[in-house]
Design a protein around this motif. Structure first.
Motif, PDB file in Angstrom:
ATOM      1  N   PHE A   1       0.823  -1.204   0.000  1.00 63.85           N
ATOM      2  CA  PHE A   1       0.000   0.000   0.000  1.00 63.85           C
ATOM      3  C   PHE A   1       0.863   1.262   0.000  1.00 63.85           C
ATOM      4  CE2 PHE A   1      -2.757  -3.256   1.803  1.00 63.85           C
ATOM      5  CZ  PHE A   1      -3.866  -3.108   0.987  1.00 63.85           C
ATOM      6  N   HIS A   2       0.448   2.234  -0.807  1.00 61.08           N
ATOM      7  CA  HIS A   2       1.132   3.533  -0.833  1.00 61.08           C
ATOM      8  C   HIS A   2       0.835   4.306   0.442  1.00 61.08           C
ATOM      9  CE1 HIS A   2       2.246   2.813  -4.934  1.00 61.08           C
ATOM     10  NE2 HIS A   2       0.984   2.713  -5.302  1.00 61.08           N
ATOM     11  N   ALA A   3      -0.362   4.120   0.956  1.00 60.11           N
ATOM     12  CA  ALA A   3      -0.761   4.802   2.186  1.00 60.11           C
ATOM     13  C   ALA A   3      -1.956   4.079   2.782  1.00 60.11           C
ATOM     14  CB  ALA A   3      -1.121   6.256   1.900  1.00 60.11           C
ATOM     15  N   THR A   4      -2.052   4.147   4.107  1.00 61.38           N
ATOM     16  CA  THR A   4      -3.236   3.661   4.809  1.00 61.38           C
ATOM     17  C   THR A   4      -3.626   4.718   5.836  1.00 61.38           C
ATOM     18  OG1 THR A   4      -1.971   2.477   6.516  1.00 61.38           O
ATOM     19  CG2 THR A   4      -2.595   1.229   4.542  1.00 61.38           C
ATOM     20  N   GLN A   5      -4.890   4.685   6.209  1.00 60.81           N
ATOM     21  CA  GLN A   5      -5.372   5.591   7.250  1.00 60.81           C
ATOM     22  C   GLN A   5      -6.423   4.851   8.068  1.00 60.81           C
ATOM     23  OE1 GLN A   5      -7.959   8.911   6.143  1.00 60.81           O
ATOM     24  NE2 GLN A   5      -6.683  10.229   7.430  1.00 60.81           N
ATOM     25  N   HIS A   6      -6.081   4.586   9.309  1.00 60.41           N
ATOM     26  CA  HIS A   6      -6.988   3.900  10.227  1.00 60.41           C
ATOM     27  C   HIS A   6      -7.412   4.879  11.326  1.00 60.41           C
ATOM     28  CE1 HIS A   6      -4.870   0.530   8.383  1.00 60.41           C
ATOM     29  NE2 HIS A   6      -5.862  -0.246   8.785  1.00 60.41           N
ATOM     30  N   ALA A   7      -8.639   4.745  11.772  1.00 61.81           N
ATOM     31  CA  ALA A   7      -9.125   5.557  12.888  1.00 61.81           C
ATOM     32  C   ALA A   7      -9.991   4.688  13.778  1.00 61.81           C
ATOM     33  CB  ALA A   7      -9.924   6.747  12.379  1.00 61.81           C
ATOM     34  N   THR A   8      -9.746   4.762  15.081  1.00 63.00           N
ATOM     35  CA  THR A   8     -10.603   4.080  16.046  1.00 63.00           C
ATOM     36  C   THR A   8     -11.414   5.143  16.783  1.00 63.00           C
ATOM     37  OG1 THR A   8      -8.865   4.085  17.732  1.00 63.00           O
ATOM     38  CG2 THR A   8      -9.046   2.115  16.355  1.00 63.00           C
ATOM     39  N   GLN A   9     -12.627   4.747  17.141  1.00 63.08           N
ATOM     40  CA  GLN A   9     -13.505   5.705  17.828  1.00 63.08           C
ATOM     41  C   GLN A   9     -14.539   4.953  18.646  1.00 63.08           C
ATOM     42  OE1 GLN A   9     -15.175   7.803  14.496  1.00 63.08           O
ATOM     43  NE2 GLN A   9     -16.854   6.377  14.279  1.00 63.08           N
ATOM     44  N   GLY A  10     -15.244   5.682  19.475  1.00 59.80           N
ATOM     45  CA  GLY A  10     -16.323   5.105  20.267  1.00 59.80           C
ATOM     46  C   GLY A  10     -15.836   4.106  21.298  1.00 59.80           C
ATOM     47  N   HIS A  11     -14.677   4.351  21.867  1.00 60.61           N
ATOM     48  CA  HIS A  11     -14.076   3.427  22.829  1.00 60.61           C
ATOM     49  C   HIS A  11     -14.980   3.208  24.043  1.00 60.61           C
ATOM     50  CE1 HIS A  11     -10.819   5.473  20.638  1.00 60.61           C
ATOM     51  NE2 HIS A  11     -10.240   4.299  20.651  1.00 60.61           N
ATOM     52  N   HIS A  12     -15.196   1.947  24.374  1.00 61.34           N
ATOM     53  CA  HIS A  12     -15.934   1.593  25.589  1.00 61.34           C
ATOM     54  C   HIS A  12     -15.011   0.709  26.412  1.00 61.34           C
ATOM     55  CE1 HIS A  12     -18.770  -0.614  28.159  1.00 61.34           C
ATOM     56  NE2 HIS A  12     -19.313   0.591  28.228  1.00 61.34           N
ATOM     57  N   VAL A  13     -14.541   1.222  27.528  1.00 60.75           N
ATOM     58  CA  VAL A  13     -13.525   0.564  28.347  1.00 60.75           C
ATOM     59  C   VAL A  13     -14.141   0.054  29.642  1.00 60.75           C
ATOM     60  CG1 VAL A  13     -11.352   0.879  29.593  1.00 60.75           C
ATOM     61  CG2 VAL A  13     -11.712   2.054  27.392  1.00 60.75           C
ATOM     62  N   LEU A  14     -13.814  -1.184  29.996  1.00 57.18           N
ATOM     63  CA  LEU A  14     -14.155  -1.760  31.299  1.00 57.18           C
ATOM     64  C   LEU A  14     -12.876  -2.296  31.921  1.00 57.18           C
ATOM     65  CD1 LEU A  14     -17.397  -3.750  30.396  1.00 57.18           C
ATOM     66  CD2 LEU A  14     -17.246  -1.592  31.638  1.00 57.18           C
ATOM     67  N   VAL A  15     -12.584  -1.861  33.137  1.00 58.89           N
ATOM     68  CA  VAL A  15     -11.382  -2.288  33.849  1.00 58.89           C
ATOM     69  C   VAL A  15     -11.783  -3.163  35.016  1.00 58.89           C
ATOM     70  CG1 VAL A  15      -9.358  -1.518  35.143  1.00 58.89           C
ATOM     71  CG2 VAL A  15     -10.149  -0.181  33.188  1.00 58.89           C
ATOM     72  N   ASP A  16     -11.062  -4.278  35.175  1.00 58.61           N
ATOM     73  CA  ASP A  16     -11.274  -5.187  36.301  1.00 58.61           C
ATOM     74  C   ASP A  16      -9.910  -5.567  36.859  1.00 58.61           C
ATOM     75  OD1 ASP A  16     -12.252  -6.932  38.183  1.00 58.61           O
ATOM     76  OD2 ASP A  16     -12.802  -8.497  36.737  1.00 58.61           O
ATOM     77  N   GLY A  17      -9.401  -4.733  37.746  1.00 54.98           N
ATOM     78  CA  GLY A  17      -8.083  -4.979  38.321  1.00 54.98           C
ATOM     79  C   GLY A  17      -6.989  -4.794  37.283  1.00 54.98           C
ATOM     80  N   SER A  18      -6.241  -5.868  37.001  1.00 58.98           N
ATOM     81  CA  SER A  18      -5.133  -5.779  36.048  1.00 58.98           C
ATOM     82  C   SER A  18      -5.513  -6.266  34.651  1.00 58.98           C
ATOM     83  CB  SER A  18      -3.934  -6.585  36.565  1.00 58.98           C
ATOM     84  OG  SER A  18      -4.292  -7.953  36.674  1.00 58.98           O
TER      85      SER A  18
END
Length: 123
Positions: free
Chosen positions: A63-80
């Motif tokens: 690929f000559h170029a790529t463009q990725h974007a992440t969005q709408g993050h939903h995070v759940l933390v349980d200790g480590s």
């Protein structure tokens, strides 16, 4: 679950597209655990960071170029451990015959993370 933990996890998730789009595969060391089990669906599965880096270098090289974007993050933390669900949109540019040279994809990531001595990493 503190806001600083969530921010650290989102930063790890967002470092992934930076690594891919810049083809700086060493940045994967700051994104994934050494024993990562990556499953992108179908035959796109890799065990271990070295295998993932090698495969992604080969896949993205044409690929000559790529463009990725992440969005709408939903995070759940349980200790480590934690999970982060996010949407991804990718665009890929390369020379092909008929049909145009721009490809687009969309989907989601459902990542499991672990807290390491170096910080959060996708496992």
């Amino acid at each position: 679950m503190s806001s600083s933990e969530i921010a650290a996890i989102v930063n790890v998730i967002n470092l992934y597209p930076i690594a891919v789009d810049s083809q700086q595969w060493d940045l994967f060391d700051r994104v994934f655990t050494p024993d990562v089990q990556a499953d992108f669906g179908g035959p796109a599965k890799w065990d271990g960071l070295a295998a993932l880096k090698q495969a992604f270098a080969m896949i993205h090289d044409p690929f000559h170029a790529t463009q990725h974007a992440t969005q709408g993050h939903h995070v759940l933390v349980d200790g480590s451990t934690a999970t982060c669900f996010s949407y991804v949109h990718g665009r890929f540019l390369r020379d092909v015959g008929e049909g145009g040279s721009l490809f687009a994809s969309g989907g989601w990531y459902d990542d499991a993370l672990t807290l390491t001595a170096e910080g959060w990493r996708i496992a």
